[in-house]
Design a protein around this motif. Structure first.
Motif, PDB file in Angstrom:
ATOM      1  N   HIS A  70       0.930  -1.214   0.071  1.00 21.45           N
ATOM      2  CA  HIS A  70       0.148   0.098   0.023  1.00 21.45           C
ATOM      3  C   HIS A  70       0.938   1.207  -0.031  1.00 21.45           C
ATOM      4  O   HIS A  70       1.374   1.609   1.189  1.00 21.45           O
ATOM      5  CB  HIS A  70      -1.040   0.039   1.313  1.00 21.45           C
ATOM      6  CG  HIS A  70      -1.860  -0.946   1.393  1.00 21.45           C
ATOM      7  ND1 HIS A  70      -3.195  -0.782   0.859  1.00 21.45           N
ATOM      8  CD2 HIS A  70      -1.560  -2.570   1.698  1.00 21.45           C
ATOM      9  CE1 HIS A  70      -3.673  -2.252   1.318  1.00 21.45           C
ATOM     10  NE2 HIS A  70      -2.997  -3.073   1.675  1.00 21.45           N
ATOM     11  N   GLN A  73       0.061   3.764   2.357  1.00 25.72           N
ATOM     12  CA  GLN A  73       0.209   3.673   3.996  1.00 25.72           C
ATOM     13  C   GLN A  73       1.679   3.905   4.226  1.00 25.72           C
ATOM     14  O   GLN A  73       2.375   3.546   5.324  1.00 25.72           O
ATOM     15  CB  GLN A  73      -0.201   2.495   4.289  1.00 25.72           C
ATOM     16  CG  GLN A  73      -1.645   2.027   4.319  1.00 25.72           C
ATOM     17  CD  GLN A  73      -2.021   0.721   4.561  1.00 25.72           C
ATOM     18  OE1 GLN A  73      -1.374  -0.112   4.849  1.00 25.72           O
ATOM     19  NE2 GLN A  73      -3.591   0.610   3.951  1.00 25.72           N
ATOM     20  N   LEU A  85      -6.176  -6.445  13.059  1.00 25.79           N
ATOM     21  CA  LEU A  85      -6.550  -5.530  12.028  1.00 25.79           C
ATOM     22  C   LEU A  85      -7.543  -4.496  11.870  1.00 25.79           C
ATOM     23  O   LEU A  85      -7.285  -3.601  11.556  1.00 25.79           O
ATOM     24  CB  LEU A  85      -6.748  -6.506  10.987  1.00 25.79           C
ATOM     25  CG  LEU A  85      -7.437  -6.207   9.483  1.00 25.79           C
ATOM     26  CD1 LEU A  85      -6.441  -5.561   8.799  1.00 25.79           C
ATOM     27  CD2 LEU A  85      -8.274  -7.398   8.734  1.00 25.79           C
ATOM     28  N   ARG A 196     -11.382  -2.580  -1.777  1.00 21.10           N
ATOM     29  CA  ARG A 196     -10.526  -2.655  -0.582  1.00 21.10           C
ATOM     30  C   ARG A 196     -10.459  -4.254   0.073  1.00 21.10           C
ATOM     31  O   ARG A 196      -9.603  -4.797   0.249  1.00 21.10           O
ATOM     32  CB  ARG A 196     -10.782  -1.647   0.332  1.00 21.10           C
ATOM     33  CG  ARG A 196      -9.899  -1.778   1.474  1.00 21.10           C
ATOM     34  CD  ARG A 196      -9.920  -0.749   2.811  1.00 21.10           C
ATOM     35  NE  ARG A 196      -8.678  -0.711   3.099  1.00 21.10           N
ATOM     36  CZ  ARG A 196      -7.791   0.468   3.181  1.00 21.10           C
ATOM     37  NH1 ARG A 196      -8.451   1.217   2.536  1.00 21.10           N
ATOM     38  NH2 ARG A 196      -6.658   0.262   3.710  1.00 21.10           N
ATOM     39  N   HIS A 223      -8.246  -8.318  -0.568  1.00 21.57           N
ATOM     40  CA  HIS A 223      -7.976  -8.865   0.426  1.00 21.57           C
ATOM     41  C   HIS A 223      -8.962  -9.877   0.747  1.00 21.57           C
ATOM     42  O   HIS A 223     -10.178  -9.854   0.582  1.00 21.57           O
ATOM     43  CB  HIS A 223      -7.847  -8.125   1.754  1.00 21.57           C
ATOM     44  CG  HIS A 223      -6.720  -7.009   1.757  1.00 21.57           C
ATOM     45  ND1 HIS A 223      -7.313  -5.400   1.203  1.00 21.57           N
ATOM     46  CD2 HIS A 223      -5.531  -6.737   2.087  1.00 21.57           C
ATOM     47  CE1 HIS A 223      -6.140  -4.779   1.417  1.00 21.57           C
ATOM     48  NE2 HIS A 223      -5.177  -5.403   1.835  1.00 21.57           N
ATOM     49  N   GLU A 226      -8.227 -12.497   5.750  1.00 22.73           N
ATOM     50  CA  GLU A 226      -6.976 -12.326   6.717  1.00 22.73           C
ATOM     51  C   GLU A 226      -6.964 -12.736   8.095  1.00 22.73           C
ATOM     52  O   GLU A 226      -5.954 -12.885   8.667  1.00 22.73           O
ATOM     53  CB  GLU A 226      -6.645 -10.707   6.338  1.00 22.73           C
ATOM     54  CG  GLU A 226      -5.450 -10.257   6.961  1.00 22.73           C
ATOM     55  CD  GLU A 226      -5.142  -8.712   6.777  1.00 22.73           C
ATOM     56  OE1 GLU A 226      -5.927  -7.996   6.049  1.00 22.73           O
ATOM     57  OE2 GLU A 226      -4.137  -8.050   7.312  1.00 22.73           O
ATOM     58  N   ASP A 314       3.048  -5.696   2.260  1.00 23.15           N
ATOM     59  CA  ASP A 314       1.788  -5.299   2.669  1.00 23.15           C
ATOM     60  C   ASP A 314       2.256  -4.204   3.657  1.00 23.15           C
ATOM     61  O   ASP A 314       1.500  -3.810   4.702  1.00 23.15           O
ATOM     62  CB  ASP A 314       0.975  -6.311   3.460  1.00 23.15           C
ATOM     63  CG  ASP A 314      -0.248  -6.026   3.870  1.00 23.15           C
ATOM     64  OD1 ASP A 314      -0.864  -4.921   3.146  1.00 23.15           O
ATOM     65  OD2 ASP A 314      -0.984  -6.545   4.706  1.00 23.15           O
TER      66      ASP A 314
HETATM   67  N1  GUN Z   1      -7.880  -5.174   4.963  1.00 18.33           N
HETATM   68  C1  GUN Z   1      -8.641  -4.116   4.398  1.00 18.33           C
HETATM   69  N2  GUN Z   1      -7.945  -3.333   4.180  1.00 18.33           N
HETATM   70  C2  GUN Z   1      -6.686  -3.477   4.622  1.00 18.33           C
HETATM   71  C3  GUN Z   1      -5.161  -2.936   4.628  1.00 18.33           C
HETATM   72  O1  GUN Z   1      -5.103  -1.667   4.255  1.00 18.33           O
HETATM   73  N3  GUN Z   1      -4.200  -3.553   5.130  1.00 18.33           N
HETATM   74  C4  GUN Z   1      -4.644  -4.876   5.481  1.00 18.33           C
HETATM   75  N4  GUN Z   1      -3.410  -5.393   5.891  1.00 18.33           N
HETATM   76  N5  GUN Z   1      -5.474  -5.618   5.576  1.00 18.33           N
HETATM   77  C5  GUN Z   1      -6.554  -4.920   4.945  1.00 18.33           C
END
Ligand code: GUN
Ligand code: FE
Length: 417
Positions: A70, A73, A85, A196, A223, A226, A314
Motif C-alpha cells: 500500500h 500507507q 486488523l 478494498r 484482501h 486475513e 503489505d
Molecule cells: N484489509 C482491508 N484493508 C486492509 C489494509 O489496508 N491492510 C491490510 N493488511 N488488510 C486490509
C-alpha cells in the motif's frame, strides 16, 4: 548485431522452478528488446565484437516482485502494529489514507515510496493507492518515471468506513472507469481494480467493479480471509453466501480476469480448489500477518493444492518494503512446529526466492526468471565477501539486510537511474 541488444556477464542465479537455485558462474545473458534471449557460458561468435557489461564476480539475480503493498500507507510505516486488523484500520490507516486527498502530501509520500521500493531491489509491484483518483494518477506517473513495473489501484469503498473516505457508489465507479479509460501510466505501469475488501463494499459497488473488469479486461486485487474476525464480519454482512470468497466470485472478481488475493489464511478446501480452478493468485504477506496477529498462511497447503502464490510486503501492516525480509519471514513462519505438523515441510530458501521472483512475476507475464523470453528484470549484487559460493553469497545478501549491496537494477533491459 541488433541495436537493442544488451550483453551482461556475472554470476547468474535464479529459480526456473521452486525446487532449487540455477547457478551459472561467469556466464552471459543476452537481452534483446528487454527480453532474455539466451544464457551462455561461452559467448557465441556472433557476439564476439559486441561490448559486454561485465559485472565480474557479482551476482545477477531477478528483481523482486512485491505482489501486495500500500503506497498510501508508506508514511504510517511501523505505527500501531500492536493492534489487530480492524482496530489498526480504524485508528491508523483510515486517518492516514484520508490525507492522500492532498496532492502535495501524496506526491511527497509516493516519491518516497517509489525510491524505497527501488532501494530495496523491487522491480515490479502490485500497489494500492487510496480512494483519491487524482493522487492515484500521480502515483502511476511517479512509478512510470522511476522505471518500476507496477499494477496500480485506486481503492474502492462505499460502506462501513469513516465519512471522509466513504465513496458514493456511482461516483466510485465513475472515477474508476475514467481512470481505466484515460490511464496515465506508461507501458509497464497498468491499472488494477481494487475493491478494498468485502466489509467496506456494497453489493452494487462489487457488481459494478465486476462489470468494469469484464468490459476493460482489467485485473483485480483485494484482501481475503486475513483474520477470523474479518471472516465472521463478512459472514454477517453477506449471509446469502456460504463462504467469503463467494462474495468476490459472485460479482466477477475472483479470477474472471487476473486476480490477486492478499492473505488467504482462513479458507476451506472448497475455497482453495476454486482459487486453483480460477487461477486466483494468493499473496503471502508474512510480516503483516505476524504484526497484526492475523495468523499464519498455510503456504505449503496452498502450494500443494496448485494455487499460484507470490509474496507481498503489505506495508503499512508490514513494516518494511524489503522483499528479502518477506522471503526470510516466509521461511521462518513455515517452520513453526504446529505448521510443520499440519501443513508439511518448511519452505526452502529457493522456494521462497522463487515465490518472490518467478512465482509473483507470473502476474506480470514472463517476469522473474532468466529463461528465454523473460523480461530482463535484474539486480546486480556485490557479495559481502569473497570466497562464498554463489548460493552462499545470495543467502547472505538476503539475510544480512544491506540494500546498498545492490549496485545495479534493470527493468525490461533498461538500467534504472
Ligand atoms: N484489509 C482491508 N484493508 C486492509 C489494509 O489496508 N491492510 C491490510 N493488511 N488488510 C486490509
Ligand atoms: Fe494489504
Amino acid at each position: 548485431m541488433h541495436a537493442d541488444t544488451l550483453l551482461v556477464r556475472g554470476t547468474i542465479v535464479f529459480t526456473p522452478d521452486a525446487g532449487a537455485f540455477a547457478v551459472h558462474p561467469a556466464s552471459y545473458l543476452v537481452v534483446r528488446n528487454g527480453l532474455v534471449c539466451g544464457l551462455f557460458e561461452q559467448l557465441p561468435s556472433e557476439y564476439a565484437a559486441a561490448s559486454v557489461v561485465d559485472y565480474g564476480a557479482r551476482l545477477i539475480i531477478p528483481g523482486f516482485v512485491d505482489l501486495h503493498t500500500h503506497a498510501a500507507q508508506f508514511f504510517q510505516q511501523g505505527l500501531g502494529l500492536d493492534r489487530p486488523l480492524l482496530t489498526w484500520l480504524e485508528r491508523y490507516t483510515f486517518p492516514q489514507e484520508a490525507r492522500l486527498a492532498d496532492p502535495a502530501y501524496a506526491k511527497e509520500a509516493y516519491e518516497a515510496f517509489a525510491a524505497e521500493l527501488l532501494r530495496q531491489g523491487t522491480t515490479r509491484a502490485a500497489v494500492y493507492g487510496s480512494i483519491h483518483a487524482e493522487t492515484v494518477r500521480s502515483l502511476a506517473e511517479i512509478l512510470t518515471q522511476k522505471g518500476i513495473g507496477a499494477y496500480v489501484g485506486k481503492v474502492n469503498m462505499d460502506s462501513r468506513c469513516p465519512a471522509g473516505l466513504r465513496e458514493e457508489t456511482a461516483a466510485s465507479l465513475r472515477e474508476t472507469e475514467a481512470l481505466l479509460a484515460d490511464w496515465p501510466g506508461g507501458p509497464f505501469v497498468k491499472p488494477i481494480l481494487t475493491p478494498r475488501f468485502a466489509p467496506v463494499c456494497s453489493r452494487a459497488l462489487l457488481g459494478g467493479l465486476g462489470e468494469l473488469a469484464q468490459r476493460y479486461q482489467a485485473p483485480v486485487q483485494s484482501h481475503l480471509a486475513e483474520t477470523r474476525e474479518e471472516a465472521a464480519l463478512v459472514q454477517a454482512l453477506f449471509p446469502e453466501f456460504e463462504e467469503y470468497h463467494e462474495v468476490y466470485d459472485a460479482f466477477g472478481l475472483f479470477g474472471q480476469t487476473p486476480t490477486l488475493m492478499a492473505h488467504c489464511l482462513y479458507l476451506s478446501d472448497k475455497a482453495i480448489a476454486r482459487m486453483r480452478q480460477q487461477g486466483v493468485v494468493a499473496v503471502h504477506c508474512p510480516d503483516s500477518n505476524l504484526n497484526l496477529g492475523s495468523g499464519v498462511m498455510p503456504v505449503r497447503k496452498l502450494l500443494s493444492a496448485g494455487v499460484p502464490i507470490g509474496l507481498g510486503t503489505d506495508v503499512g501492516a508490514g513494516h518494511t518494503l524489503s522483499m528479502r525480509q518477506a522471503i526470510i519471514r516466509a521461511v521462518q513462519l513455515s517452520k513453526l512446529p504446529q505448521i510443520v505438523e499440519t501443513s508439511g515441510a518448511a519452505l526452502s530458501l529457493a522456494e521462497a526466492f522463487y515465490l518472490a521472483t518467478k512465482g509473483g512475476g507470473a502476474f506480470f507475464g514472463r517476469v522473474g526468471s532468466f529463461e528465454p523470453g523473460y523480461s530482463f528484470d535484474a539486480l546486480v549484487v556485490e557479495p559481502e565477501r569473497s570466497g562464498l559460493s554463489p548460493v552462499e553469497a545470495l543467502q547472505q545478501f538476503i539475510y544480512a539486510d544491506r540494500a546498498e549491496r545492490i549496485v545495479a537494477r534493470y527493468v525490461a533491459g533498461r538500467k534504472l537511474q
